[in-house]
Design an enzyme around this catalytic site. Structure first.
Site, PDB file in Angstrom:
ATOM      1  CG  ASP A  67      -0.320  -0.212   2.533  1.00  0.00           C
ATOM      2  OD1 ASP A  67       0.932  -0.204   2.614  1.00  0.00           O
ATOM      3  OD2 ASP A  67      -1.041  -0.375   3.525  1.00  0.00           O
ATOM      4  CG  ASN A 129      -9.526   0.370  10.690  1.00  0.00           C
ATOM      5  OD1 ASN A 129      -8.530  -0.314  10.451  1.00  0.00           O
ATOM      6  ND2 ASN A 129      -9.904   1.364   9.908  1.00  0.00           N
ATOM      7  CG  HIS A 131      -6.222  -0.881   7.956  1.00  0.00           C
ATOM      8  ND1 HIS A 131      -6.076   0.490   7.972  1.00  0.00           N
ATOM      9  CD2 HIS A 131      -5.044  -1.368   8.423  1.00  0.00           C
ATOM     10  CE1 HIS A 131      -4.876   0.802   8.410  1.00  0.00           C
ATOM     11  NE2 HIS A 131      -4.231  -0.308   8.692  1.00  0.00           N
ATOM     12  CD  GLU A 136      -8.843   2.401   6.176  1.00  0.00           C
ATOM     13  OE1 GLU A 136      -8.817   1.524   7.063  1.00  0.00           O
ATOM     14  OE2 GLU A 136      -8.270   3.495   6.298  1.00  0.00           O
TER      15      GLU A 136
END
Ligand code: PGA
Length: 236
Positions: A67, A129, A131, A136
């Site tokens: 990423d 969270n 991810h 996401e």
């Protein structure tokens, strides 16, 4: 999915490093993916030490970037690709031709992965969270490599790297969950008390786009390497 629990962070990094060495011995031309963040730094040190001691041969391996923040100017110090280069790929002697990033966009990245014959081993970190990469909450299990808006939680956690939330870019490019799920082998590294809750949710919450990491439970070839309090080896 399997779960391997380690007594501490050093043992966890050793366990993952051994998987990388085994993979390279089995296939010197392996296509590897590494995460950035704080979790993998101990692993990177072990890999670089092994390379320097000539115990590991990365000379034919390829790396695909997991990423990256979107639309950064060349040389922007927040580049995740540059971070990985500094911490791992330059010390390992990777030349630019064997590092595959997002410069040509996310569709070109999917094509490049196909040209390379697919991903052999992908190592991931776990966001607060859930991810994976920048997938996401809301990311579907068949999502492909794409541009995505970062969530408030990711911006807050990434502020730790760059000093303040207003320093964190709002968009990122990421390998998709479907792209990740096609890798031959998937390792998720999870370490420290701050990750205990999201790890528990990854293991026990219903598999759903609300917590992207739960998708790993549908991937037979995935293993969670954990050194977190209150998580015991259940062989899940
Ligand atoms: P960390 O980041 O390793 O710094 O905790 C993980 C992530 O957000 O993916």
């Amino acid at each position: 999915m399997k779960l391997r629990v380690f007594s501490d962070y050093a043992a966890l990094c050793n366990g993952v490093a051994n998987e990388v060495f085994t993979q390279l011995k089995r296939k010197p031309t392996s296509v590897l993916v590494f995460p950035t963040g704080n979790t993998p730094l101990g692993l990177f040190k072990l890999l670089v030490d092994s390379h320097r001691n000539r115990n590991a041969d990365f000379s034919k391996a390829h790396v695909v970037i997991l990423d990256e923040y979107a639309d950064l100017a060349l040389g922007d110090s927040r580049s995740l690709t540059d971070w990985l280069n500094r911490e791992l790929l330059m010390p390992l002697g990777f030349d630019a031709l064997r590092i595959h990033g997002f410069e040509k966009g996310t569709t070109a990245m999917e094509d490049r992965i196909k040209q390379l014959g697919g991903l052999d081993l992908i190592i991931l970190g776990l966001g607060p969270n859930g991810h994976l990469g920048f997938n996401e909450p809301g990311s579907t299990s068949n999502s492909r490599t794409r541009r995505i808006k970062l969530t408030r939680e990711t911006i807050t956690s990434n502020a730790a790297y760059w000093g303040a939330e207003d320093q964190v870019p709002r968009w990122g490019d990421t390998l998709g969950l479907g792209t990740i799920a096609e890798a031959q082998s998937i390792i998720l590294m999870v370490s420290g008390p701050a990750k205990a809750k999201i790890l528990q949710q990854t293991l026990q919450s219903p598999i759903s786009t609300d917590i992207p990491s739960t998708i790993l439970r549908s991937c037979k070839q995935s293993t969670i390497y954990a050194a977190c309090p209150a998580v015991h080896d259940s062989g899940a």
